[in-house]
Design an enzyme around this catalytic site. Structure first.
Site: not given
Length: 437
Positions: A167, A379
Site C-alpha cells: 500500500h 483477461d
C-alpha cells in the site's frame, strides 16, 4: 504443503523471482515516496482473480504460467519501482534495483467453485494460502518487497491469480491499472502491440525527504493479526439498489445534499445503519475517496501513489438519508483541493482533511469502494474472471469493501467484523431485504 480439513490438499511446487525484461535506467534508480505514501503503513493490499476452466482456450496450465511470467517481466519494465525494494519498512524511498517480484505456483485438489464458497465460510488459513508468502495486509519476512504474485491451479482446471501490492507504493486504483496492463500484455504477447492498454504510469517526483511521516494511528496496527474477525460477502443487485435509492429519496423529502444519490452512497448508508443497529460500536465510519479528480488541475488516473482522501462520517441520526447527506457534504468539502505538487511542497496534508481522524483513530468502522475499477474485466488470454475479491480479511480493521459483481449487475459487500457482531449483522432484516435472494 498445507492440509486443510480432511480432504483439501494445497501444495506449493514452484517459486521464482521475476525481474524486469529491461534494466531500469540509472537516473530512475531512486523513487521518493510522497508524504501521502508515507502516511499509510507498509502492508499489502490483496487482490484475487478467479478464472474457471475455459474449454475453448487451447493453452495448457504450463503455457498459462509461462505467459504470465513473461508478461509480468515485460510489464515491470514500465512499472519499474514495483520490482524494487524498501531498505526498511519505514524507508522514505524505493530503491529501484530490479530485484524483482516473487512468483509462486501452487496446486489445490479442490474445484474452484467449491473453494470460492469455502473462503466465505472458513477461517483465514483458507484465504492466506492463495497469496505468495502470506502477503495479506500484514508485514511478512519479505516486507521490503513491493509486489507478490501467486498462481493457484485447481483440480477442475480453474485458476486463481492473487496479487499483493504494498500500500505504500499505491492504492486500489494502481492495483487495477497495473493488473489491467499486465493482462493486456499477456493477452497480446508484447508491450508494443497496438491493442495493449495504453496505461502509461505517471510517477510524480516527490521532494526528497528524510522526515518519515508516521502512519495514521488508525492504520498503524493494521498489520496485527486478529483471530476474532470473520468475513462474509453480501450481494446487492442493481434492481434492489434502485429500490434503496427510492427509499432514501422518500425518507429525505426536500432535504439538502440528497439529490441524485449514487448506488454506492446509498449502500454505504445501509451498511452503516446496519452496523450501528447490530454492533456494540457507534463511533463513526471512515470512508475513502479517490482524490485524483479533486485536485486542480486533476491528477491522471494512471498516476502511481496513494491519492485517497479519508472522510469521517459521524451522525447522531443513523437514518439512510442522514448518512447519505453527510457523505455528500464531506465529498464537497474535499473537492477543488489545490495542486498535488503544492500540497507536497508545503507539507499541507491537513488540507486533505485527514487530521480529523486522529481523535477516533482506533474506534470507527472502515469502508472503501472499488466499484468502477475493472477487476472483473482482467483477461490474461483465457477469458474474464468469474469473480474478484479485495477484503479487510486478516487486518485488524472492521468494516467493508464494495466491489462490482462479476456480471456488473450489482455490488458485492465484503464485510469483516468481530464474530459476535457478525452473528447479529447477517440477520438484520432491512439489510437482507436488499440482498440477492
Amino acid at each position: 504443503m498445507l492440509r486443510l480439513g480432511r480432504r483439501q490438499l494445497h501444495t506449493i511446487f514452484s517459486r521464482e523471482i521475476i525481474k524486469p525484461s529491461s534494466p531500469t535506467p540509472s537516473h530512475l534508480k531512486t523513487y521518493n515516496l510522497s508524504q501521502l505514501d508515507q502516511f499509510v503503513p507498509h502492508v499489502y493490499t490483496p487482490l484475487i482473480l478467479f478464472y474457471p476452466n475455459n474449454k475453448t482456450c487451447t493453452l495448457t496450465a504450463d503455457d498459462k504460467a509461462r505467459e504470465l511470467k513473461k508478461s509480468l517481466s515485460q510489464s515491470l519494465t514500465r512499472y519499474y519501482p514495483f520490482a524494487g525494494r524498501l531498505h526498511t519498512p519505514t524507508a522514505t524511498y524505493v530503491d529501484c534495483n530490479d530485484e524483482g517480484v516473487v512468483f509462486v505456483e501452487a496446486k489445490n485438489d479442490t474445484h474452484l467453485s467449491k473453494f470460492q464458497r469455502m473462503i466465505n465460510e472458513q477461517d483465514d488459513d483458507t484465504f492466506h494460502q492463495l497469496f505468495a508468502d502470506a502477503m495479506v495486509w500484514q508485514n511478512t519476512p519479505h516486507a521490503t518487497s513491493l509486489v507478490g504474485v501467486q498462481l493457484t491451479h485447481f483440480a477442475c482446471g480453474g485458476l486463481a491469480v492473487a496479487v499483493s501490492m504494498a500500500h505504500k507504493i499505491g492504492d486500489a486504483c494502481n492495483v487495477s491499472s497495473y493488473v489491467s496492463h499486465w493482462a493486456s500484455v499477456a493477452r497480446y504477447g508484447s508491450t508494443d502491440h497496438k491493442h495493449v492498454l495504453p496505461l502509461n504510469p505517471r510517477f510524480i517526483q516527490s521532494p526528497d525527504s528524510s522526515n518519515f511521516s508516521p502512519p495514521l494511528e488508525m492504520f498503524s496496527r493494521v498489520n496485527q493479526t486478529c483471530d476474532n474477525h470473520v468475513t462474509r460477502t453480501f450481494v446487492f443487485p442493481n434492481s434492489k439498489l434502485n429500490d434503496l435509492k427510492n427509499k432514501v429519496l422518500a425518507e429525505a423529502g426536500s432535504a439538502a445534499f440528497i439529490n441524485k444519490p449514487t448506488r454506492v452512497e446509498v449502500l454505504i448508508s445501509l451498511m452503516y445503519k446496519t452496523l450501528v443497529a447490530t454492533t456494540t460500536k457507534n463511533s463513526g465510519l471512515v470512508t475513502t475517496m479517490d482524490a485524483r479528480n479533486s485536485f486542480v488541475p486533476k491528477v491522471p488516473q494512471t498516476t502511481v501513489g496513494n491519492f485517497v482522501l479519508l472522510m469521517m462520517v459521524v451522525t447522531s441520526d443513523p437514518s439512510l438519508s442522514s448518512v447519505v447527506s453527510e457523505i455528500k457534504k464531506k465529498k464537497m468539502e474535499r473537492n477543488n483541493v489545490r495542486s498535488f505538487e503544492q500540497v507536497l511542497q508545503n507539507n499541507e496534508l491537513s488540507m486533505l482533511g485527514n487530521e480529523e481522524l486522529e481523535p477516533v483513530a482506533d474506534k470507527p468502522f472502515y469502508c472503501s469502494s472499488v466499484c468502477s475499477f475493472p477487476y472483473n474485466k482482467v483477461d490474461f488470454g483465457w477469458g474474464k474472471p468469474a469473480g474478484a475479491s479485495i477484503s479487510l480479511r486478516s487486518s485488524t480493521l472492521t468494516g467493508f469493501v464494495l466491489m462490482d459483481t462479476p456480471n456488473g449487475d450489482g455490488i458485492e459487500a465484503h464485510v469483516t467484523l468481530e464474530k459476535q457482531d457478525m452473528e447479529m449483522f447477517q440477520k438484520y432484516k432491512e439489510m437482507l431485504s436488499f440482498c440477492q435472494n
